[in-house]
Design a protein around this motif. Structure first.
Motif, PDB file in Angstrom:
ATOM      1  N   HIS A  83       1.202  10.720  10.121  1.00  0.00           N
ATOM      2  CA  HIS A  83       0.263   9.922   9.320  1.00  0.00           C
ATOM      3  C   HIS A  83       0.410   8.413   9.546  1.00  0.00           C
ATOM      4  CE1 HIS A  83      -2.565   8.998   6.217  1.00  0.00           C
ATOM      5  NE2 HIS A  83      -1.667   8.509   5.376  1.00  0.00           N
ATOM      6  N   HIS A  84       1.611   7.896   9.342  1.00  0.00           N
ATOM      7  CA  HIS A  84       1.759   6.442   9.445  1.00  0.00           C
ATOM      8  C   HIS A  84       1.679   5.950  10.891  1.00  0.00           C
ATOM      9  CE1 HIS A  84       3.691   6.243   5.182  1.00  0.00           C
ATOM     10  NE2 HIS A  84       2.377   6.322   5.155  1.00  0.00           N
ATOM     11  N   TYR A 114       0.856  -1.184   0.000  1.00  0.00           N
ATOM     12  CA  TYR A 114       0.000   0.000   0.000  1.00  0.00           C
ATOM     13  C   TYR A 114       0.895   1.238   0.000  1.00  0.00           C
ATOM     14  CZ  TYR A 114      -3.695   3.264   1.249  1.00  0.00           C
ATOM     15  OH  TYR A 114      -4.587   4.302   1.236  1.00  0.00           O
ATOM     16  N   CYS A 156      -6.418   5.543   4.869  1.00  0.00           N
ATOM     17  CA  CYS A 156      -5.405   4.549   4.478  1.00  0.00           C
ATOM     18  C   CYS A 156      -5.558   3.261   5.296  1.00  0.00           C
ATOM     19  CB  CYS A 156      -4.004   5.133   4.626  1.00  0.00           C
ATOM     20  SG  CYS A 156      -3.726   6.473   3.448  1.00  0.00           S
ATOM     21  N   GLU A 202      -1.908   5.702  11.498  1.00  0.00           N
ATOM     22  CA  GLU A 202      -2.494   4.553  10.785  1.00  0.00           C
ATOM     23  C   GLU A 202      -2.274   3.262  11.582  1.00  0.00           C
ATOM     24  OE1 GLU A 202      -1.593   3.785   6.692  1.00  0.00           O
ATOM     25  OE2 GLU A 202      -1.391   5.902   6.261  1.00  0.00           O
ATOM     26  N   CYS A 227       0.833   5.396  -0.010  1.00  0.00           N
ATOM     27  CA  CYS A 227      -0.014   6.584   0.160  1.00  0.00           C
ATOM     28  C   CYS A 227       0.073   7.457  -1.084  1.00  0.00           C
ATOM     29  CB  CYS A 227       0.427   7.390   1.379  1.00  0.00           C
ATOM     30  SG  CYS A 227       0.075   6.519   2.913  1.00  0.00           S
TER      31      CYS A 227
HETATM   32 ZN    ZN Z   1      -1.751   7.261   3.766  1.00  0.00          ZN
END
Ligand code: ZN
Ligand code: AMP
Length: 408
Positions: free
Chosen positions: A232-233, A25, A207, A236, A27
């Motif tokens: 962000h990660h 995956y 995500c 996630e 982004c």
């Molecule tokens: Zn993302």
């Protein structure tokens, strides 16, 4: 095959979740304008990673999203007096054109955030049920404190981070580090119906939802630019692992920045070139080749000189390929001689060097050197007297290697 994992800060042997398969995956961009060449770096790098897995015989499920609901999109839509969807659809189409020019293989799945709202609502509901999220006045927050491994990717300590944040008196969050999963509708903004009233998702949750839906609870590789590591990660991971009770991603790959005058190229600094602008001056293959001339974890400075060098390098390869094609079409001998058989065996060292470089955390810089060496060998071991079989073998080998790099 080894790759550097941001999570463990070391190179690790790649072991897939499912034998022979890779679920990755990446982004994708927020679509409110033409993509700039900094945005193109992860696209090119991770497309090359995918191509190398495919070269090695893996079946790759490559998922990359379009963030098509966001403050910047809404702002642009309001400026133009059109719906936000018109802006995002326009720039998704433009982005796809650029990607085609860059010879990026179409993703297996290219989900858009606005088409995945139900799944995001389901995940947020689960997080609330499990006590990992709470609602205040139509906003849903993730309860960061409850997720014990928060900071594992960015190696940040929650208390240190918290100490650095000033909380406004009006703040409705339980904790300064809590982040938004769902926000309530504001006038003039697109909104969806949810158990917490009309609104739209926060950025991070998309995500988590898309990788779960299109790959599974545990994915092999999650990738993006290094600026995405935090928050962000990190967010996630917290959302996905709290929701699914499974490890989210086994390997985290992050590309370094494309810089200009040693500063990050970005929309906000205004120091960027769009891919479209570059395409007016160069074949986008040159841009792709330029990006791959450095290792993906090294910062890369954009300059006219380096682009010229990439152009010349690429020409060396294409000219050699054209010459070979000419020799193939005019060859008088069909079958390889004994001497050519030995020469062909001698050429495998370059393929080995290419693979060795790519097996070592996708070292495209060294892989390109191996291609140049191979081209040199091709040029010096072929002429008008070479057999068609020998020439064709070399040609096919060159195509296999340049296919991994995405060079036509
Ligand atoms: Zn993302
Ligand atoms: P954005 O549209 O800003 O979310 O960015 C899309 C992707 O491009 C993300 O993976 C970013 O990390 C990456 N990116 C943005 N700017 C750069 C840059 N200057 N160099 C490398 N990657 C970048």
């Amino acid at each position: 095959m080894k790759l550097y994992n941001t999570l463990t800060k070391q190179k690790e042997e790649f072991v897939p979740v499912h034998e022979g398969k890779v679920g990755m995956y990446v982004c994708g961009p927020t679509v409110y304008n033409y993509i700039h060449i900094g945005n193109a770096r992860p696209m090119i790098v991770f497309d090359t990673v995918r191509r190398y897995f495919e070269y090695k015989g893996y079946d790759v499920n490559y998922v990359s999203n379009f963030t098509d609901v966001d403050d910047k999109i809404i702002k642009k839509a309001n400026e133009e007096g059109v719906p936000a969807s018109e802006i995002s659809e326009r720039f998704i189409a433009e982005c796809k054109k650029d990607m085609e020019g860059l010879n990026i293989e179409p993703a297996t799945h290219n989900p858009k955030a606005t088409e995945e709202i139900d799944g995001m609502i389901a995940m947020i509901s689960t997080l609330i049920e499990k006590g990992y999220a709470y609602e205040k006045n139509g906003t849903v927050y993730f309860r960061t404190r409850k997720f014990k491994n928060y900071g594992q990717l960015s190696k940040k300590n929650l208390d240190d981070m918290r100490a650095g944040i000033r909380i406004a008196v009006s703040d409705e969050k339980e904790d300064a580090m809590d982040f938004v999963l769902w926000k309530p509708k504001k006038e003039g903004e697109p909104a969806w119906v949810s158990p917490w009233g009309e609104g739209r998702p926060g950025w991070h949750i998309e995500c988590s939802e898309m990788s779960k839906k299109y790959i599974g609870d545990t994915i092999d590789i999650h990738a993006g630019g290094e600026d995405l590591v935090f928050p962000h990660h990190e967010n996630e991971i917290a959302q996905s692992e709290a929701c699914n009770d499974e490890k989210f991603a086994n390997y985290w790959m992050h590309n370094a920045f494309l810089n200009i005058d040693n500063r990050k190229m970005s929309k906000s600094l205004g120091n960027f070139f769009t891919v479209r602008e570059i395409s007016e001056k160069y074949d986008l293959q040159v841009l792709r080749f330029f990006m791959l001339s450095a290792h993906y974890r090294s910062p890369l400075n954009f300059s006219a000189e380096l682009m010229e060098a990439a152009k010349n390098g690429l020409e060396r390869i294409t000219t050699a390929a054209e010459n070979l094609k000419f020799l193939i079409n005019n060859a008088k001998m069909e079958d390889m001689s004994e001497d050519e058989r030995e020469k062909l065996a001698g050429s495998t060292v370059y393929v080995e060097n290419f693979e060795k470089a790519m097996d070592d955390d996708f070292n495209t810089a060294d892989a390109i050197s191996a291609v140049f060496e191979f081209v040199k060998y091709m040029n010096t071991t072929t002429d008008g007297a070479s057999s068609k079989e020998y020439l064709q073998n070399l040609f096919d080998c060159l195509v296999r290697l340049t296919d991994v790099l995405g060079i036509i």
